[in-house]
Design an enzyme around this catalytic site. Structure first.
Site, PDB file in Angstrom:
ATOM      1  CG  ASP A  65      -9.851 -15.184 -15.608  1.00  0.00           C
ATOM      2  OD1 ASP A  65      -9.054 -15.773 -14.954  1.00  0.00           O
ATOM      3  OD2 ASP A  65     -11.038 -15.076 -15.654  1.00  0.00           O
ATOM      4  CD  GLU A 120      -7.327 -19.621 -15.248  1.00  0.00           C
ATOM      5  OE1 GLU A 120      -7.194 -19.847 -13.956  1.00  0.00           O
ATOM      6  OE2 GLU A 120      -8.505 -18.791 -15.748  1.00  0.00           O
ATOM      7  CG  ASN A 158      -1.880   1.198   1.281  1.00  0.00           C
ATOM      8  OD1 ASN A 158      -1.728   1.986   0.450  1.00  0.00           O
ATOM      9  ND2 ASN A 158      -2.869   1.044   2.075  1.00  0.00           N
TER      10      ASN A 158
END
Length: 614
Positions: free
Chosen positions: A328, A357, A135
């Site tokens: 994906d 994928e 972060n």
């Protein structure tokens, strides 16, 4: 008189406001002249926008077709760019007396844009889930107006606050490790109520998720990564979007999605794509069913949907400078559309690479999806790289077992011996784990087995294929899928202010973690620029006494690896391997000790690995 005037004025204002042309979405916001594909689709969304006529003031481009749907809130403008030059012009919409002018630009392509080098066998990909890595900018943790508007690091399925700046701030760590590319899990907007941290339910295909940063900050991350000598691979999802996407909430047409009126889940049986005996019903249920309820399934057979998705990917490549795409759920989408997408991307960028994928349980099934597969002929996926999930399974078993006829390293030998099913075995993405699987080490106790780690990593980085390492593997992060998918994507230690441990620094790592990091770094840095590994042939030997031996060779450079799958010391007869031992001695790159191979035998310690370079 005054009262009548006011009423008339108010009526005119209300009427005018109600009929004003309001364009809520215009995608893409700009494009380029000089692309190989000379047809541009501009999608416009707004109340009753289909009732508009559309013209453009371009001097070099012309409108080819206007497409309207049953939903009056959409208008597609197809533009012919076959003679287009870089220029700024206006799109003019008119509905009755109402008129709206929208500025548009065809940009000049950057020099060399089409010649970019995609990721390849010389690379090692470092997989990062942006929300869980670091972060760097807490100010974007909460974005006003977004649905999932909180950060809770104690919730494995909640947002944790990682962002683009967190990745950018730690690029030195990643580069020093020795990887050559970063693969980012989805970075586009996911304004969903639950689980939006992972990014796989896109709600805006043209916008970076604001909780990661702006589109400009994404460009900055790509540029900074390139400046460190590394490439960027971007995760994309064409099979489905998020249910909060405007395209689903107010569908252009019923055939924009599969099963648009009712959620029907996929059977996940994507074998129906190649099963010669499959029924039409089974194939439809597998391919048209939704992956999960919050992710409606695109109908890629609709040519307008296909154009929208293909064009979007090219927009990200051209404007943001990415070097690769990971697609994906590749086998869940329409084969012909995905093939056309790969073909069009390759036509625009000949060396660009896409990895699909292909989460299937056998190498035969995976091989069907690779470009030029004989199993798919006469169809062709045009997908150069596929994911070798079966090898992941083999590796996760082989290094735990005592090797014998069909166990341990013999599993690896036998599996690679089946590479004849692949059109191009070198273009397989290989990995020990990723964001969807248990980590290579499920528990901290397992991670104490440093020999297992060294063997597995050495094999991953020296066998055929394009290796991928999941963030934190180098510091022995552990996770078991049985404990929930969110645990597979734990925060990198030190990525958040106040973390008790900072694994980005040597002082912040334990001795065990530093040992793993050092070994990983040594292997990765050695692999960089090593053509024997990146381009070399592979020759291997049937394991004898539980020891697997193989060679990688390119021109006059070779690497020979000895992997012991035995819990006891073994002595090898070197005459069996004389054809791959061109000199009498070599340095083991792991121990940096000279190894004499001039005699008739070589002794290897239990579970040891030796890497000789000639």
């Amino acid at each position: 008189m005054k009262k009548s005037y006011l009423i008339l004025l108010l009526t005119v204002l209300i009427y005018g406001t109600a009929n004003a042309i309001d364009v809520k979405k215009l995608e893409p916001a700009f494009w380029w002249a000089g692309m190989k594909n000379t047809e541009l689709q501009i999608l416009m969304y707004g109340d009753n926008i289909a009732k508009c006529d559309a013209k453009i003031t371009s001097q070099t481009a012309t409108i080819k077709e206007l497409v309207r749907f049953d939903n009056p809130n959409y208008l597609l403008v197809y533009v012919d760019l076959s003679t287009a030059k870089p220029e700024k012009f206006d799109i003019v919409l008119q509905r009755g007396k109402e008129k709206k002018t929208i500025p548009y630009e065809l940009k000049q392509r950057k020099e060399g844009s089409a010649e970019r080098t995609g990721f390849n066998t010389s690379d090692v990909l470092y997989l990062i889930m942006p929300d869980r890595f670091a972060n760097g900018d807490p100010s974007n943790d909460v974005i006003k107006g977004m649905i999932d508007n909180k950060v809770d690091r104690n919730d494995q399925y909640g947002r944790h606050g990682g962002d683009f700046k967190g990745i950018a701030d730690n690029l030195d760590y990643i580069a020093d490790l020795g990887v050559t590319a970063i693969w980012l899990n989805p970075t586009q907007e996911n304004d969903m109520p639950h689980g939006s941290y992972h990014g796989y339910a896109i709600t805006d295909y043209y916008k970076a998720d604001p909780r990661f940063g702006t589109n400009d900050e994404f460009i900055s991350l790509v540029d900074k990564t390139h400046a460190k000598g590394m490439k960027v691979v971007m995760d994309m999802i064409f099979n489905h979007c998020g249910s909060e996407n405007f395209l689903f909430k107010d569908m252009p047409a019923k055939d924009w999605f599969n099963f648009p009126d009712k959620y029907i889940q996929t059977t996940y049986r994507t074998t129906t794509q190649y099963d010669p005996y499959t029924s039409a019903h089974d194939k439809k249920m597998a391919l048209d069913g939704w992956f999960v309820e919050p992710m409606p399934d695109f109908n890629q057979r609709n040519p307008h949907v296909a154009k929208y998705l293909i064009q979007n990917s090219i927009w990200w490549i051209e404007h943001y400078g990415i070097d690769g795409i990971r697609q994906d759920t590749h086998p869940y989408a329409d084969f012909d559309m995905m093939s056309e997408w790969c073909r069009q991307v390759t036509e625009e960028y000949p060396d660009f690479n896409i990895v699909g994928e292909t989460w299937l349980n056998s190498n035969v099934a995976v091989s069907f999806w690779q470009k030029d597969s004989k199993l798919a002929y006469p169809r062709n996926s045009h997908l150069r790289t596929v994911m070798d999930f079966p090898l992941m399974g083999v590796m996760n078993s082989a290094f735990d077992e005592e090797s014998d006829w069909d166990k341990g390293v013999a599993r690896i030998h036998d599996y690679l011996g089946q590479d004849i099913v692949y059109a191009d075995p070198s273009n397989l993405l290989t990995f020990l784990d990723n964001h969807d699987t248990s980590r290579f080490f499920k528990t901290d106790e397992e991670a104490d087995d440093t020999k297992k780690y060294k063997q597995a990593l050495t094999f991953l980085l020296t066998t055929r294929g394009i290796p991928q390492i999941y963030y934190g593997t180098e510091v022995l992060m552990t996770a078991d899928k049985a404990n929930g998918d969110g645990t597979l994507r734990e925060n990198f230690l030190g990525g958040w202010a106040g973390d008790k441990q900072n694994a980005f620094t040597r002082a912040g790592r334990t001795d065990k973690q530093n040992a793993a990091y050092d070994f990983t770094q040594k292997m990765l840095q050695w692999r960089k620029g090593n053509n024997a590994i990146a381009k070399g042939s592979l020759k291997h030997y049937v394991p004898i006494n539980g020891v697997y031996v193989y060679e990688r060779k390119y021109n006059d450079r070779s690497v020979v690896v000895f992997l012991s799958g035995s819990d006891s010391e073994k002595t090898l007869d070197l005459e069996n391997y004389r054809e791959v031992l061109p000199k009498t001695q070599s340095k083991d790159i792991i121990t940096e000790k000279t190894v004499d191979v001039s005699g008739t035998s070589l002794t290897i310690a239990p579970r040891d690995v030796i890497v000789l370079e000639f």
